[in-house]
Design a protein around this motif. Structure first.
Motif, short mmCIF file in Angstrom:
data_model
loop_
_atom_site.label_atom_id
_atom_site.label_comp_id
_atom_site.label_asym_id
_atom_site.label_seq_id
_atom_site.Cartn_x
_atom_site.Cartn_y
_atom_site.Cartn_z
N VAL A 116 0.86 -1.29 0.16
CA VAL A 116 0.07 -0.13 0.12
C VAL A 116 0.82 1.24 0.03
O VAL A 116 1.91 1.43 0.85
N LEU A 117 0.68 2.12 -0.81
CA LEU A 117 1.33 3.40 -1.01
C LEU A 117 0.40 4.51 -0.20
O LEU A 117 -0.52 4.72 -0.50
N TYR A 118 1.13 5.56 0.58
CA TYR A 118 0.57 6.40 1.27
C TYR A 118 1.48 7.59 0.71
O TYR A 118 2.66 7.82 0.87
N LEU A 119 0.57 8.41 -0.04
CA LEU A 119 1.35 9.63 -0.73
C LEU A 119 0.72 10.92 -0.38
O LEU A 119 -0.29 11.28 -0.17
N GLY A 120 1.77 11.76 0.04
CA GLY A 120 1.27 13.27 0.54
C GLY A 120 1.87 13.98 -0.76
O GLY A 120 2.87 14.07 -1.32
N LEU A 121 0.92 15.17 -1.11
CA LEU A 121 1.16 16.10 -2.16
C LEU A 121 0.75 17.38 -1.79
O LEU A 121 -0.24 17.73 -1.22
N LYS A 170 -7.02 5.63 -10.51
CA LYS A 170 -8.54 5.28 -10.98
C LYS A 170 -9.22 5.06 -9.48
O LYS A 170 -8.49 4.89 -8.67
N GLY A 171 -10.49 5.40 -9.47
CA GLY A 171 -11.43 5.32 -8.18
C GLY A 171 -11.59 3.90 -8.12
O GLY A 171 -11.36 3.13 -8.93
N GLU A 172 -11.85 3.50 -6.72
CA GLU A 172 -12.07 1.87 -6.21
C GLU A 172 -13.28 1.46 -7.29
O GLU A 172 -12.97 0.15 -7.30
N LYS A 199 -7.64 6.34 -3.28
CA LYS A 199 -8.62 7.26 -2.59
C LYS A 199 -8.17 8.16 -1.65
O LYS A 199 -7.15 8.14 -1.04
N ARG A 200 -8.66 9.50 -1.50
CA ARG A 200 -8.21 10.42 -0.78
C ARG A 200 -8.51 10.15 0.75
O ARG A 200 -9.50 9.67 1.01
N ILE A 201 -7.71 10.64 1.45
CA ILE A 201 -7.73 10.66 3.00
C ILE A 201 -8.25 12.07 3.46
O ILE A 201 -7.57 13.06 3.04
N ASP A 202 -9.17 11.82 4.54
CA ASP A 202 -9.80 13.08 4.76
C ASP A 202 -8.78 13.51 5.98
O ASP A 202 -8.57 13.27 7.12
N GLU A 220 -2.80 17.13 -0.30
CA GLU A 220 -3.77 16.15 -0.10
C GLU A 220 -2.89 14.97 0.16
O GLU A 220 -1.61 14.78 0.22
N LEU A 221 -3.68 13.83 1.16
CA LEU A 221 -3.11 12.61 1.35
C LEU A 221 -3.77 11.58 0.52
O LEU A 221 -5.15 11.62 0.48
N TRP A 222 -3.06 10.55 -0.05
CA TRP A 222 -3.75 9.29 -0.81
C TRP A 222 -3.34 8.10 -0.33
O TRP A 222 -2.39 8.07 -0.11
N GLU A 223 -4.13 7.31 -0.54
CA GLU A 223 -4.01 5.59 -0.10
C GLU A 223 -4.12 5.03 -1.51
O GLU A 223 -5.13 5.01 -1.99
#
Length: 311
Positions: free
Chosen positions: A236-241, A267-269, A282-285, A303-306
């Motif tokens: 799993v990748l956690y990415l902050g941008l 792409k969306g889930e 998916k974006r993390i709140d 934004e943070l993404w999983e």
């Protein structure tokens, strides 16, 4: 002049506003993370219970603290090729996400993980408090040396059993390379060993922050991610941008082209149930993540993404 503007012009992270301008020497900043007892597990005195793994096994014990400080050596300004010498906003937000997860769950306890574009090493230093092994990767001697120095000066914060490795990983080159040392043009300490590759196969998490700012690098990043996330166990990748806006002559408007390039890969889930070879995200709140470091403004463009890779 043969040098491009990107190699001449210097940029400055918002995080360094207020640091002495004009200095060319590395600057040492203290990043203090303070805890709010409303969000975390605390003891009877209201002190945070921070998980630490026992020396002799994989069980976790807890110690109390209201805050702790990470000392980070960094440049105040840099050219674009050396932006990894600075601390950037999305790295702080992703660090707070990791800190929140380590204090409220066991998701990152005892993991093997890898960070792409680790820069100053701040995020990896936080992960080393609970992980089994952390690989901090970046490109270029200056950035790797600075990262390794920050790992050294903060080693007292680590779980005693955690192994932290600083390694060269150039997204523009093939990886993994079976005989890494024969291709290594940097100091041996940053070269990959066969044991490293075996560990990374078992890495369950990849982290990256502030690596989305150039289309060519973004394309190379996702090429590297395809190889990494097809390598060994599921990852799993956690990415902050941070969205960065520029005036576009093609659009005659201010646009975030780097962000658009990133989103073209995701792409969306619910849109790829039958597809293979795609990144699903998916974006993390981030409003649900407490701000443990008070001295900066997250703004509205982080934004943070999983992200997972379906292969």
């Amino acid at each position: 002049m043969e040098d491009s503007d990107s190699e001449i012009d210097e940029v400055m992270s918002e995080i360094h506003l207020g640091c002495p301008p004009g200095t060319k020497k590395p600057f040492l900043s203290r990043f203090t993370f303070s805890f709010d007892s409303h969000h975390l597990t605390v003891d009877k005195d209201g002190d945070l219970l921070i998980p630490r793994r026992n020396n002799n096994n994989n069980n976790f014990t807890f110690r109390s603290a209201h805050s702790f400080t990470v000392n980070i050596q960094h440049s105040i300004t840099s050219t674009l090729p050396l932006v990894g010498l600075q601390v950037w906003k999305a790295q702080l937000v992703l660090s707070e996400f990791v800190l929140h997860k380590t204090c409220t769950s066991s998701d990152f306890h005892g993991i093997v993980c890898l960070e792409l574009g680790a820069g100053t090493g701040l995020l990896g230093i936080l992960l080393a408090r609970v992980a089994k092994a952390v690989f901090l990767t970046d490109h270029g001697d200056q950035i790797l040396d600075n990262c390794a120095n920050n790992v050294h000066i903060n080693s007292s914060l680590f779980n005693p059993q955690t192994v932290v490795n600083v390694r060269e990983l150039n997204w523009m080159s093939e990886w993994p390379i079976e005989d890494s040392h024969s291709h290594c043009t940097i100091p041996d300490m940053y070269c990959w060993s066969s044991q490293d590759f075996d560990q990374v196969k078992n890495a369950s998490f990849i982290f990256a922050a502030d690596v989305i700012y150039n289309d060519d690098l973004t394309i190379a990043l996702f090429s590297t991610l395809k190889r990494l996330m097809s390598f060994g166990c599921e990852k799993v990748l956690y990415l902050g941008l941070e969205k960065r806006y520029n005036f576009s002559l093609d659009d005659l408007n201010v646009v975030a082209n780097g962000y658009a390039c990133f989103r073209s890969y995701i792409k969306g889930e619910g849109l790829c149930k039958q597809e293979k070879g795609v990144f699903v995200g998916k974006r993390i709140d981030i409003t649900q993540i407490p701000q443990y470091m008070k001295d900066y403004d997250r703004g509205e463009d982080v934004e943070l993404w999983e992200i997972k890779y379906v292969f």
